[in-house]
Design an enzyme around this catalytic site. Sequence first.
Site, mmCIF file in Angstrom:
data_model
loop_
_atom_site.group_PDB
_atom_site.id
_atom_site.type_symbol
_atom_site.label_atom_id
_atom_site.label_comp_id
_atom_site.label_asym_id
_atom_site.label_seq_id
_atom_site.Cartn_x
_atom_site.Cartn_y
_atom_site.Cartn_z
ATOM 1 N N HIS A 120 0.810 -1.218 0.000
ATOM 2 C CA HIS A 120 0.000 0.000 0.000
ATOM 3 C C HIS A 120 0.845 1.271 0.000
ATOM 4 O O HIS A 120 0.367 2.332 0.405
ATOM 5 C CB HIS A 120 -0.972 -0.003 1.197
ATOM 6 N N CYS A 128 3.980 13.716 -7.521
ATOM 7 C CA CYS A 128 3.099 14.708 -8.124
ATOM 8 C C CYS A 128 1.947 14.003 -8.828
ATOM 9 O O CYS A 128 2.149 13.092 -9.625
ATOM 10 C CB CYS A 128 3.894 15.557 -9.114
ATOM 11 N N CYS A 149 3.944 20.787 -6.991
ATOM 12 C CA CYS A 149 5.166 20.247 -7.595
ATOM 13 C C CYS A 149 6.052 21.383 -8.110
ATOM 14 O O CYS A 149 5.558 22.298 -8.763
ATOM 15 C CB CYS A 149 4.742 19.333 -8.743
HETATM 16 P P1 NAD Z 1 -6.670 -3.937 9.611
HETATM 17 O O1 NAD Z 1 -7.885 -4.167 8.863
HETATM 18 O O2 NAD Z 1 -5.511 -4.670 9.174
HETATM 19 O O3 NAD Z 1 -7.079 -4.185 11.205
HETATM 20 C C1 NAD Z 1 -6.187 -4.230 12.266
HETATM 21 C C2 NAD Z 1 -6.171 -5.681 12.817
HETATM 22 O O4 NAD Z 1 -5.130 -5.783 13.766
HETATM 23 C C3 NAD Z 1 -7.465 -6.091 13.520
HETATM 24 O O5 NAD Z 1 -7.830 -7.372 13.039
HETATM 25 C C4 NAD Z 1 -7.083 -6.152 15.011
HETATM 26 O O6 NAD Z 1 -7.760 -7.177 15.699
HETATM 27 C C5 NAD Z 1 -5.613 -6.458 14.932
HETATM 28 N N1 NAD Z 1 -4.794 -5.972 16.044
HETATM 29 C C6 NAD Z 1 -4.904 -4.793 16.715
HETATM 30 N N2 NAD Z 1 -3.904 -4.678 17.628
HETATM 31 C C7 NAD Z 1 -3.152 -5.806 17.512
HETATM 32 C C8 NAD Z 1 -1.963 -6.273 18.176
HETATM 33 N N3 NAD Z 1 -1.356 -5.564 19.135
HETATM 34 N N4 NAD Z 1 -1.455 -7.474 17.821
HETATM 35 C C9 NAD Z 1 -2.067 -8.224 16.862
HETATM 36 N N5 NAD Z 1 -3.186 -7.813 16.196
HETATM 37 C C10 NAD Z 1 -3.702 -6.629 16.518
HETATM 38 O O7 NAD Z 1 -6.237 -2.484 9.599
HETATM 39 P P2 NAD Z 1 -7.191 -1.253 9.469
HETATM 40 O O8 NAD Z 1 -6.851 -0.455 10.637
HETATM 41 O O9 NAD Z 1 -8.594 -1.633 9.244
HETATM 42 O O10 NAD Z 1 -6.609 -0.633 8.113
HETATM 43 C C11 NAD Z 1 -6.980 -0.957 6.792
HETATM 44 C C12 NAD Z 1 -5.869 -0.521 5.848
HETATM 45 O O11 NAD Z 1 -5.216 0.685 6.256
HETATM 46 C C13 NAD Z 1 -4.758 -1.525 5.790
HETATM 47 O O12 NAD Z 1 -4.104 -1.416 4.575
HETATM 48 C C14 NAD Z 1 -3.877 -1.019 6.894
HETATM 49 O O13 NAD Z 1 -2.648 -1.624 6.940
HETATM 50 C C15 NAD Z 1 -3.863 0.466 6.602
HETATM 51 N N6 NAD Z 1 -3.412 1.215 7.806
HETATM 52 C C16 NAD Z 1 -2.081 1.282 8.014
HETATM 53 C C17 NAD Z 1 -1.588 1.847 9.168
HETATM 54 C C18 NAD Z 1 -0.083 1.869 9.354
HETATM 55 O O14 NAD Z 1 0.652 2.020 8.380
HETATM 56 N N7 NAD Z 1 0.387 1.667 10.580
HETATM 57 C C19 NAD Z 1 -2.456 2.364 10.142
HETATM 58 C C20 NAD Z 1 -3.849 2.294 9.879
HETATM 59 C C21 NAD Z 1 -4.299 1.691 8.708
HETATM 60 ZN ZN ZN Z 2 4.600 17.683 -11.340
#
Ligand code: NAD
Ligand code: ZN
Length: 252
Positions: A120, A128, A149
């Site tokens: 992702h 840009c 940009c």
């Molecule tokens: P997700 O759907 O992957 O949900 C988070 C999961 O992690 C849930 O199933 C929850 O039960 C589990 N979880 C929470 N704490 C935990 C722990 N300590 N240990 C193990 N499991 C744990 O993520 P989302 O928040 O629904 O996000 C959807 C999209 O957005 C994905 O691509 C996600 O990676 C991205 N996103 C990325 C970040 C980041 O880069 N840190 C933050 C938020 C969302």
């Molecule tokens: Zn540009």
Amino acid sequence: MTAEVSDALLNALKSAQSAAALTGAGISAESGIETFRGENGLWNRFKPEELANVDAFLRNPDLVWAWYAYRKRVIHQSGPNAAHRALVELEALIPDWTTITQNVDDLHRRAGSRNVAELHGNITRNYCYECGARCDDDTLPEENNAPHCSKCGGLVRPDVVWFGELLPADAWEKAEDAARRADVFFSIGTSAVVYPAASLPLIAKRHGAYVVEVNMDATPLTGLADETIIGAAGEILPVIVDKFREMKAGRG
Ligand code: NAD
Ligand code: ZN
């Protein structure tokens, strides 16, 4: 807390030539980076789906940019946790290892993981929207409004995959190949509902991998995985690494 590590998992790891992990927002939760289901304080009144898409950006670039600027600050102030570090150790212990992440927070690289497929994108990069030129943060003015940009004046956007956008082909190919090759495949801290990433554990399983899920809760993968370990990734993964090391050293 000491997590139980099954003999089946330890045996699978011991004989594994190739293994991979798919990670989601949950692996970074213990670093203080909220999952999208967490409380976002100031951003509570917005749904991520309403901000993380190209229409929202074109309609209100400053609002979307400000949300990313907030997330960048949180990420910058945090660091990898024990779960990220455990994957670095597994990479050193298993001949062919791939870390596949849906996260944009760069914490796997900051922890020291080398072979990483970022499905992702990465919030630390921008490009840009008009001409595609890469525009790193240190070349941009430090303000909350969406920058333009320097080459063409177009809007600069974060290098992340938004809802409705395609995954970067090279990262996806790398991830799919790793899933096919894997003898052991971990699914860690992901709700296993965002496709196509959620298909990777299933691809791995179809190609013979032992599939292990680590999550705080059951997910749609739970019934399909060979094993689900319920708990915090930062507590469970280091225990798996320790037991695996002991076994490799002939003490397990
Ligand atoms: P997700 O759907 O992957 O949900 C988070 C999961 O992690 C849930 O199933 C929850 O039960 C589990 N979880 C929470 N704490 C935990 C722990 N300590 N240990 C193990 N499991 C744990 O993520 P989302 O928040 O629904 O996000 C959807 C999209 O957005 C994905 O691509 C996600 O990676 C991205 N996103 C990325 C970040 C980041 O880069 N840190 C933050 C938020 C969302
Ligand atoms: Zn540009």
